[in-house]
Design a protein around this motif. Structure first.
Motif, PDB file in Angstrom:
ATOM      1  N   LEU A   1     -51.678  19.529 -45.462  1.00  0.00           N
ATOM      2  CA  LEU A   1     -50.645  20.387 -44.872  1.00  0.00           C
ATOM      3  C   LEU A   1     -49.262  19.899 -45.277  1.00  0.00           C
ATOM      4  CD1 LEU A   1     -52.076  20.836 -41.263  1.00  0.00           C
ATOM      5  CD2 LEU A   1     -52.263  22.404 -43.199  1.00  0.00           C
ATOM      6  N   LEU A   2     -49.085  18.585 -45.292  1.00  0.00           N
ATOM      7  CA  LEU A   2     -47.794  18.020 -45.688  1.00  0.00           C
ATOM      8  C   LEU A   2     -47.444  18.398 -47.123  1.00  0.00           C
ATOM      9  CD1 LEU A   2     -47.925  14.426 -44.141  1.00  0.00           C
ATOM     10  CD2 LEU A   2     -47.025  16.542 -43.124  1.00  0.00           C
ATOM     11  N   HIS A   3     -48.470  18.449 -47.992  1.00  0.00           N
ATOM     12  CA  HIS A   3     -48.231  18.840 -49.388  1.00  0.00           C
ATOM     13  C   HIS A   3     -47.638  20.244 -49.448  1.00  0.00           C
ATOM     14  CE1 HIS A   3     -51.776  15.971 -50.380  1.00  0.00           C
ATOM     15  NE2 HIS A   3     -50.647  15.312 -50.215  1.00  0.00           N
ATOM     16  N   GLY A   4     -48.178  21.147 -48.663  1.00  0.00           N
ATOM     17  CA  GLY A   4     -47.659  22.515 -48.629  1.00  0.00           C
ATOM     18  C   GLY A   4     -46.230  22.562 -48.115  1.00  0.00           C
ATOM     19  N   PHE A   5     -45.937  21.770 -47.066  1.00  0.00           N
ATOM     20  CA  PHE A   5     -44.578  21.726 -46.535  1.00  0.00           C
ATOM     21  C   PHE A   5     -43.605  21.249 -47.623  1.00  0.00           C
ATOM     22  CE2 PHE A   5     -46.320  20.424 -42.055  1.00  0.00           C
ATOM     23  CZ  PHE A   5     -46.929  21.655 -41.915  1.00  0.00           C
ATOM     24  N   LEU A   6     -44.002  20.177 -48.325  1.00  0.00           N
ATOM     25  CA  LEU A   6     -43.142  19.627 -49.372  1.00  0.00           C
ATOM     26  C   LEU A   6     -42.871  20.642 -50.468  1.00  0.00           C
ATOM     27  CD1 LEU A   6     -44.645  16.041 -49.696  1.00  0.00           C
ATOM     28  CD2 LEU A   6     -42.346  16.632 -48.874  1.00  0.00           C
ATOM     29  N   SER A   7     -43.904  21.318 -50.888  1.00  0.00           N
ATOM     30  CA  SER A   7     -43.750  22.299 -51.967  1.00  0.00           C
ATOM     31  C   SER A   7     -42.763  23.392 -51.573  1.00  0.00           C
ATOM     32  CB  SER A   7     -45.116  22.902 -52.309  1.00  0.00           C
ATOM     33  OG  SER A   7     -44.988  23.895 -53.283  1.00  0.00           O
ATOM     34  N   GLU A   8     -42.898  23.925 -50.384  1.00  0.00           N
ATOM     35  CA  GLU A   8     -42.009  24.994 -49.919  1.00  0.00           C
ATOM     36  C   GLU A   8     -40.573  24.505 -49.752  1.00  0.00           C
ATOM     37  OE1 GLU A   8     -44.853  27.748 -47.136  1.00  0.00           O
ATOM     38  OE2 GLU A   8     -44.184  25.825 -46.313  1.00  0.00           O
ATOM     39  N   LEU A   9     -40.407  23.345 -49.132  1.00  0.00           N
ATOM     40  CA  LEU A   9     -39.067  22.856 -48.837  1.00  0.00           C
ATOM     41  C   LEU A   9     -38.327  22.419 -50.099  1.00  0.00           C
ATOM     42  CD1 LEU A   9     -39.746  20.904 -45.540  1.00  0.00           C
ATOM     43  CD2 LEU A   9     -38.661  23.155 -45.808  1.00  0.00           C
ATOM     44  N   GLU A  10     -39.036  21.758 -51.006  1.00  0.00           N
ATOM     45  CA  GLU A  10     -38.384  21.347 -52.249  1.00  0.00           C
ATOM     46  C   GLU A  10     -37.981  22.570 -53.079  1.00  0.00           C
ATOM     47  OE1 GLU A  10     -40.216  16.866 -52.660  1.00  0.00           O
ATOM     48  OE2 GLU A  10     -41.294  18.506 -53.637  1.00  0.00           O
ATOM     49  N   GLN A  11     -38.779  23.625 -53.024  1.00  0.00           N
ATOM     50  CA  GLN A  11     -38.406  24.853 -53.712  1.00  0.00           C
ATOM     51  C   GLN A  11     -37.142  25.450 -53.080  1.00  0.00           C
ATOM     52  OE1 GLN A  11     -40.838  28.461 -53.266  1.00  0.00           O
ATOM     53  NE2 GLN A  11     -40.773  28.643 -55.515  1.00  0.00           N
ATOM     54  N   GLN A  12     -37.057  25.434 -51.758  1.00  0.00           N
ATOM     55  CA  GLN A  12     -35.872  25.959 -51.085  1.00  0.00           C
ATOM     56  C   GLN A  12     -34.631  25.134 -51.423  1.00  0.00           C
ATOM     57  OE1 GLN A  12     -35.370  28.839 -49.204  1.00  0.00           O
ATOM     58  NE2 GLN A  12     -37.342  29.244 -50.171  1.00  0.00           N
ATOM     59  N   ALA A  13     -34.778  23.818 -51.500  1.00  0.00           N
ATOM     60  CA  ALA A  13     -33.639  22.971 -51.876  1.00  0.00           C
ATOM     61  C   ALA A  13     -33.147  23.348 -53.273  1.00  0.00           C
ATOM     62  CB  ALA A  13     -34.029  21.496 -51.815  1.00  0.00           C
ATOM     63  N   TRP A  14     -34.078  23.606 -54.164  1.00  0.00           N
ATOM     64  CA  TRP A  14     -33.721  24.015 -55.523  1.00  0.00           C
ATOM     65  C   TRP A  14     -33.017  25.370 -55.505  1.00  0.00           C
ATOM     66  CZ3 TRP A  14     -37.491  27.349 -58.482  1.00  0.00           C
ATOM     67  CH2 TRP A  14     -36.973  27.731 -59.724  1.00  0.00           C
ATOM     68  N   PHE A  15     -33.615  26.367 -54.823  1.00  0.00           N
ATOM     69  CA  PHE A  15     -33.024  27.703 -54.751  1.00  0.00           C
ATOM     70  C   PHE A  15     -31.590  27.634 -54.221  1.00  0.00           C
ATOM     71  CE2 PHE A  15     -37.226  30.264 -54.018  1.00  0.00           C
ATOM     72  CZ  PHE A  15     -37.570  30.104 -55.348  1.00  0.00           C
ATOM     73  N   ILE A  16     -31.416  26.950 -53.115  1.00  0.00           N
ATOM     74  CA  ILE A  16     -30.114  26.938 -52.446  1.00  0.00           C
ATOM     75  C   ILE A  16     -29.100  26.121 -53.246  1.00  0.00           C
ATOM     76  CG2 ILE A  16     -28.898  26.207 -50.351  1.00  0.00           C
ATOM     77  CD1 ILE A  16     -31.525  26.968 -48.812  1.00  0.00           C
ATOM     78  N   SER A  17     -29.496  24.967 -53.757  1.00  0.00           N
ATOM     79  CA  SER A  17     -28.542  24.125 -54.506  1.00  0.00           C
ATOM     80  C   SER A  17     -28.137  24.755 -55.822  1.00  0.00           C
ATOM     81  CB  SER A  17     -29.132  22.732 -54.742  1.00  0.00           C
ATOM     82  OG  SER A  17     -30.219  22.781 -55.656  1.00  0.00           O
ATOM     83  N   ALA A  18     -28.961  25.624 -56.380  1.00  0.00           N
ATOM     84  CA  ALA A  18     -28.642  26.268 -57.658  1.00  0.00           C
ATOM     85  C   ALA A  18     -27.386  27.137 -57.561  1.00  0.00           C
ATOM     86  CB  ALA A  18     -29.815  27.098 -58.149  1.00  0.00           C
ATOM     87  N   GLU A  19     -27.036  27.559 -56.362  1.00  0.00           N
ATOM     88  CA  GLU A  19     -25.834  28.391 -56.158  1.00  0.00           C
ATOM     89  C   GLU A  19     -24.562  27.697 -56.634  1.00  0.00           C
ATOM     90  OE1 GLU A  19     -25.016  31.455 -54.859  1.00  0.00           O
ATOM     91  OE2 GLU A  19     -27.088  32.080 -54.578  1.00  0.00           O
ATOM     92  N   THR A  20     -24.493  26.396 -56.525  1.00  0.00           N
ATOM     93  CA  THR A  20     -23.259  25.689 -56.862  1.00  0.00           C
ATOM     94  C   THR A  20     -23.395  24.766 -58.075  1.00  0.00           C
ATOM     95  OG1 THR A  20     -23.781  23.958 -55.248  1.00  0.00           O
ATOM     96  CG2 THR A  20     -22.362  25.767 -54.508  1.00  0.00           C
ATOM     97  N   ARG A  21     -24.550  24.752 -58.687  1.00  0.00           N
ATOM     98  CA  ARG A  21     -24.743  23.908 -59.869  1.00  0.00           C
ATOM     99  C   ARG A  21     -24.152  24.570 -61.098  1.00  0.00           C
ATOM    100  NH1 ARG A  21     -30.246  21.999 -61.244  1.00  0.00           N
ATOM    101  NH2 ARG A  21     -28.955  20.823 -62.667  1.00  0.00           N
ATOM    102  N   THR A  22     -23.852  23.746 -62.085  1.00  0.00           N
ATOM    103  CA  THR A  22     -23.428  24.263 -63.371  1.00  0.00           C
ATOM    104  C   THR A  22     -24.469  23.854 -64.390  1.00  0.00           C
ATOM    105  OG1 THR A  22     -22.098  22.299 -63.772  1.00  0.00           O
ATOM    106  CG2 THR A  22     -20.961  24.203 -62.849  1.00  0.00           C
TER     107      THR A  22
END
Length: 175
Positions: free
Chosen positions: A151-172
């Motif tokens: 279950l923790l693996h699934g949580f990590l996969s989802e959350l790390e994807q969200q961190a990527w999605f959200i942080s991409a807004e301000t990355r160059t």
């Protein structure tokens, strides 16, 4: 004005007695404690996501506003899965507001309006704090119960994807 929060005692996960036909695996104390940490941070992440969702202003408002709703849905669903897993292993989850406030590893989100770019950094920090909690408890959870670790693996996969999605807004882009 700072207000002191009184945490009801007892607080945190505790074991239940087995009843009826429930003779399966019972979570050892360390597993309950570790899953309690995950539950608290997922619950806090949901609250941080909503606080940001309600109060962001600035460029790309609508995209971030919608993405924060997605993050909130993931955090709420994962918290529910974590809590229900605890119950199925004869542990009682505790996500009462005072307990979450006391036990969460997430930084407090600022009050009032927050510029979208600042909110992105703050939300990603909250996601990463939650991810680090999950990673911190992972090996001990896996040793006690590989099914719960899945279950923790699934949580990590989802959350790390969200961190990527959200942080991409301000990355160059790096070339």
């Amino acid at each position: 004005m700072a207000k002191t929060v009184s945490v009801p005692q007892p607080a945190g996960a505790k074991s239940t007695r087995r009843e009826n036909a429930e003779n399966g695996f019972k979570a050892p104390a360390a597993l309950s404690k570790n899953m309690q940490r995950v539950l608290v941070d997922l619950t806090a992440l949901h609250l941080v996501g909503k606080q940001a969702h309600w109060n962001i202003v600035g460029p790309n408002f609508r995209d971030l506003h919608r993405n924060l709703d997605e993050l909130v849905s993931i955090a709420r669903a994962d918290a529910d899965v974590a809590a229900e897993r605890m119950r199925s292993l004869h542990a009682t989850p505790d996500a009462r507001p005072a307990v979450v406030a006391e036990q969460s590893s997430l930084a407090e989100f600022p009050q009032g309006e927050v510029h979208t770019h600042d909110a992105i950094d703050l939300v990603v920090q909250a996601i990463e704090a939650t991810v680090w909690t999950i990673r911190d408890v992972h090996d001990e959870v896996d040793e006690a119960d590989p099914t719960t670790a899945d279950l923790l693996h699934g949580f990590l996969s989802e959350l790390e994807q969200q961190a990527w999605f959200i942080s991409a807004e301000t990355r160059t882009a790096s070339n």
